[in-house]
Design an enzyme around this catalytic site. Structure first.
Site, PDB file in Angstrom:
ATOM      1  N   TYR A   1      31.151  14.274  -1.652  1.00 47.85           N
ATOM      2  CA  TYR A   1      30.142  14.793  -0.736  1.00 47.85           C
ATOM      3  C   TYR A   1      29.652  13.664   0.151  1.00 47.85           C
ATOM      4  O   TYR A   1      29.810  12.488  -0.165  1.00 47.85           O
ATOM      5  CB  TYR A   1      28.979  15.446  -1.496  1.00 47.85           C
ATOM      6  CG  TYR A   1      28.210  14.476  -2.361  1.00 47.85           C
ATOM      7  CD1 TYR A   1      27.078  13.826  -1.863  1.00 47.85           C
ATOM      8  CD2 TYR A   1      28.620  14.197  -3.657  1.00 47.85           C
ATOM      9  CE1 TYR A   1      26.376  12.920  -2.653  1.00 47.85           C
ATOM     10  CE2 TYR A   1      27.922  13.299  -4.449  1.00 47.85           C
ATOM     11  CZ  TYR A   1      26.801  12.672  -3.946  1.00 47.85           C
ATOM     12  OH  TYR A   1      26.119  11.775  -4.718  1.00 47.85           O
TER      13      TYR A   1
ATOM     14  N   LYS B   1      36.800  17.643  11.281  1.00 47.75           N
ATOM     15  CA  LYS B   1      37.750  16.580  10.941  1.00 47.75           C
ATOM     16  C   LYS B   1      37.381  15.312  11.699  1.00 47.75           C
ATOM     17  O   LYS B   1      37.156  15.337  12.903  1.00 47.75           O
ATOM     18  CB  LYS B   1      39.168  17.008  11.314  1.00 47.75           C
ATOM     19  CG  LYS B   1      40.238  15.981  11.033  1.00 47.75           C
ATOM     20  CD  LYS B   1      41.591  16.565  11.404  1.00 47.75           C
ATOM     21  CE  LYS B   1      42.711  15.580  11.232  1.00 47.75           C
ATOM     22  NZ  LYS B   1      44.000  16.143  11.651  1.00 47.75           N
TER      23      LYS B   1
ATOM     24  N   SER C   1      30.068   9.577  -3.845  1.00 52.30           N
ATOM     25  CA  SER C   1      30.012  10.106  -2.491  1.00 52.30           C
ATOM     26  C   SER C   1      30.735   9.231  -1.481  1.00 52.30           C
ATOM     27  O   SER C   1      31.352   8.232  -1.826  1.00 52.30           O
ATOM     28  CB  SER C   1      28.574  10.314  -2.027  1.00 52.30           C
ATOM     29  OG  SER C   1      27.939   9.066  -1.869  1.00 52.30           O
TER      30      SER C   1
END
Length: 116
Positions: free
Chosen positions: A58, A9, A25
């Site tokens: 991603y 995180k 992305s």
């Protein structure tokens, strides 16, 4: 049995750019990627604090030390530069192993996106 658990995180970074004309992305400063144990092309969930948007995409490497957090492609419509975000990745691990697993959580400076 495997369960999905928080792996990494990056908490409260500032979006520096939104690039609608890129193929997709999120671009993340490579220093932040390393610190958070996130690799290029890993799937991440991005939560925009300012408007509550949540999306999956991603990761691509951004210039090391630049502080870049750039949402690319269609996700660029969900943010504006200056928004705060949380970036998370997950892993599927054994239930018993998950009980002792500790995710990597980093808290960069939200003004510069640099590690403190």
């Amino acid at each position: 049995m495997n369960i999905e658990i928080l792996k990494s995180k990056i908490h409260r970074v500032t979006v520096t750019e939104a690039n609608l004309n890129y193929v997709g992305s999120i671009t993340i400063d490579e220093d932040l990627m390393d610190a958070a144990n996130i690799i290029e092309f890993e799937k991440v969930q991005v939560v925009i604090i300012n408007n509550g948007e949540r999306l999956e995409t991603y990761v691509i490497k951004g210039e090391r030390g630049s502080g870049v957090i750039c949402l690319n492609g269609p996700a660029a419509r969900k943010v504006v530069a200056g928004d705060l975000a949380i970036i998370m990745s997950y892993a599927s691990i054994d239930f018993e192993e998950a009980k002792s697993f500790k995710p990597t959580v980093i808290f960069p400076d939200s003004g510069t996106n640099r590690l403190i």
